[in-house]
Design a protein around this motif. Sequence first.
Motif, short mmCIF file in Angstrom:
data_model
loop_
_atom_site.label_atom_id
_atom_site.label_comp_id
_atom_site.label_asym_id
_atom_site.label_seq_id
_atom_site.Cartn_x
_atom_site.Cartn_y
_atom_site.Cartn_z
N GLU A 45 -19.02 12.09 -30.68
CA GLU A 45 -18.25 10.87 -30.58
C GLU A 45 -17.84 10.57 -29.14
O GLU A 45 -17.85 9.41 -28.70
N VAL A 46 -17.49 11.63 -28.38
CA VAL A 46 -17.14 11.44 -26.98
C VAL A 46 -18.34 10.93 -26.19
O VAL A 46 -18.22 10.02 -25.34
N VAL A 47 -19.53 11.49 -26.47
CA VAL A 47 -20.74 11.05 -25.77
C VAL A 47 -21.05 9.59 -26.10
O VAL A 47 -21.37 8.78 -25.22
N GLU A 48 -20.94 9.23 -27.40
CA GLU A 48 -21.22 7.84 -27.81
C GLU A 48 -20.22 6.87 -27.20
O GLU A 48 -20.58 5.77 -26.78
N GLU A 49 -18.95 7.29 -27.15
CA GLU A 49 -17.92 6.43 -26.56
C GLU A 49 -18.18 6.24 -25.07
O GLU A 49 -18.00 5.14 -24.53
N ASP A 50 -18.62 7.30 -24.40
CA ASP A 50 -18.94 7.19 -22.97
C ASP A 50 -20.11 6.23 -22.75
O ASP A 50 -20.11 5.43 -21.81
N LYS A 51 -21.11 6.27 -23.65
CA LYS A 51 -22.24 5.34 -23.55
C LYS A 51 -21.77 3.90 -23.75
O LYS A 51 -22.19 2.99 -23.04
N ARG A 52 -20.89 3.71 -24.75
CA ARG A 52 -20.40 2.35 -25.02
C ARG A 52 -19.61 1.81 -23.84
O ARG A 52 -19.68 0.63 -23.51
N LEU A 53 -18.82 2.67 -23.20
CA LEU A 53 -18.01 2.21 -22.07
C LEU A 53 -18.88 1.86 -20.85
O LEU A 53 -18.50 1.01 -20.05
N LYS A 54 -20.03 2.50 -20.72
CA LYS A 54 -20.91 2.22 -19.59
C LYS A 54 -21.78 0.99 -19.81
O LYS A 54 -22.37 0.49 -18.85
N LEU A 55 -21.87 0.52 -21.05
CA LEU A 55 -22.68 -0.67 -21.32
C LEU A 55 -21.97 -1.92 -20.82
O LEU A 55 -20.74 -1.92 -20.63
N PRO A 56 -22.71 -3.04 -20.57
CA PRO A 56 -22.06 -4.30 -20.18
C PRO A 56 -21.08 -4.78 -21.24
O PRO A 56 -21.15 -4.40 -22.41
N ALA A 57 -20.15 -5.64 -20.81
CA ALA A 57 -19.08 -6.08 -21.71
C ALA A 57 -19.63 -6.85 -22.91
O ALA A 57 -19.09 -6.74 -24.01
N ASN A 58 -20.69 -7.62 -22.72
CA ASN A 58 -21.23 -8.44 -23.81
C ASN A 58 -22.46 -7.81 -24.44
O ASN A 58 -23.27 -8.51 -25.04
N TRP A 59 -22.64 -6.49 -24.29
CA TRP A 59 -23.85 -5.85 -24.82
C TRP A 59 -23.90 -5.91 -26.35
O TRP A 59 -24.96 -6.15 -26.94
N GLU A 60 -22.76 -5.69 -27.02
CA GLU A 60 -22.74 -5.71 -28.47
C GLU A 60 -23.15 -7.08 -29.00
O GLU A 60 -23.90 -7.19 -29.97
N ALA A 61 -22.66 -8.14 -28.35
CA ALA A 61 -23.03 -9.49 -28.78
C ALA A 61 -24.52 -9.74 -28.57
O ALA A 61 -25.19 -10.34 -29.43
N LYS A 62 -25.07 -9.29 -27.44
CA LYS A 62 -26.50 -9.47 -27.17
C LYS A 62 -27.34 -8.71 -28.19
O LYS A 62 -28.34 -9.22 -28.71
N LYS A 63 -26.94 -7.47 -28.47
CA LYS A 63 -27.68 -6.66 -29.42
C LYS A 63 -27.64 -7.28 -30.81
O LYS A 63 -28.66 -7.33 -31.52
N ALA A 64 -26.46 -7.76 -31.21
CA ALA A 64 -26.33 -8.40 -32.53
C ALA A 64 -27.19 -9.65 -32.61
O ALA A 64 -27.82 -9.93 -33.64
N ARG A 65 -27.25 -10.41 -31.51
CA ARG A 65 -28.06 -11.63 -31.52
C ARG A 65 -29.55 -11.29 -31.61
O ARG A 65 -30.30 -11.96 -32.33
N LEU A 66 -30.00 -10.25 -30.89
CA LEU A 66 -31.40 -9.85 -30.97
C LEU A 66 -31.76 -9.38 -32.38
O LEU A 66 -32.84 -9.73 -32.90
N GLU A 67 -30.87 -8.62 -33.00
CA GLU A 67 -31.13 -8.18 -34.37
C GLU A 67 -31.18 -9.37 -35.32
O GLU A 67 -32.02 -9.42 -36.23
N TRP A 68 -30.29 -10.34 -35.10
CA TRP A 68 -30.30 -11.53 -35.95
C TRP A 68 -31.60 -12.32 -35.76
O TRP A 68 -32.19 -12.81 -36.73
N GLU A 69 -32.06 -12.44 -34.51
CA GLU A 69 -33.31 -13.16 -34.25
C GLU A 69 -34.50 -12.44 -34.90
O GLU A 69 -35.43 -13.09 -35.40
N LEU A 70 -34.48 -11.10 -34.90
CA LEU A 70 -35.55 -10.35 -35.56
C LEU A 70 -35.55 -10.60 -37.06
O LEU A 70 -36.61 -10.77 -37.69
N LYS A 71 -34.35 -10.64 -37.66
CA LYS A 71 -34.27 -10.92 -39.09
C LYS A 71 -34.76 -12.33 -39.40
O LYS A 71 -35.45 -12.55 -40.41
N VAL A 72 -34.41 -13.29 -38.55
CA VAL A 72 -34.87 -14.66 -38.76
C VAL A 72 -36.38 -14.74 -38.67
O VAL A 72 -37.04 -15.42 -39.48
N GLU A 73 -36.96 -14.01 -37.70
CA GLU A 73 -38.42 -14.02 -37.54
C GLU A 73 -39.10 -13.40 -38.76
O GLU A 73 -40.13 -13.91 -39.24
#
Length: 234
Positions: A45-73
């Motif tokens: 959990e500490v390693v995952e949290e460190d990864k999340r903190l190092k990601l860009p601020a809007n990374w979760e939104a970008k990832k969610a949008r890409l997953e949504w676009e894949l589902k739409v396709e």
Amino acid sequence: SGSEDEARPSTAAAAAAAQKREERLRKFRELHMKRNEARKLNHQEVVEEDKRLKLPANWEAKKARLEWELKVEEKKKECAARGEDYERVKLLEISAEDAERWERKKKRKNPDLGFSDYAAAQLRKYQRLTRQIKPDLEQYEKLKEQYGEALYPTSDSLLHGTHVPSKEGVDRMVADLEKQIEKREKYSRRRPYNDDADIDYINERNAKFNKKAERFYGKYTAEIKQNLERGTAV
């Protein structure tokens, strides 16, 4: 026989003590395993949290949008395989409440709020250009299989020189830039106001009319205008 009777309780007590000791050891081993498992989970959990903190601020939104676009396709491909219209199927899945809410939101939204500052104008331009971008999902899947987790950069990732754009991507970028340049050349630049110019108008509308008249009839009326200004007109 008396000694045998005395030995039986002692043997039973020793067996009970051994069983109790074995039970305690079993519980101790279970607690030890649980502690190690909890330590391992905490470390993950500490390693995952460190990864999340190092990601860009809007990374979760970008990832969610890409997953949504894949589902739409994928949904579009399924509808095409069944011979159905995707837009029609999508509308059938939307509830009346959601459709009414989106319609109200669309009416409230003003796509162009006018010029406020250069930063806002640049942001509108960026959003307009990004909305025109159509992602290549097949290429995205290939890159995902090729690079795995390295496809999602972190603050420690080395990106410079690792990506080589395709010829189609470069041609598409060049075509888009040429289109922007061609469109920009059609804009009429607002001319600066000249304080030393002669004032021969009474308002802005009259000034525009005088410029048009000067453009078409200036060479025929130049002498008359000069005589009027000198006061020598007949």
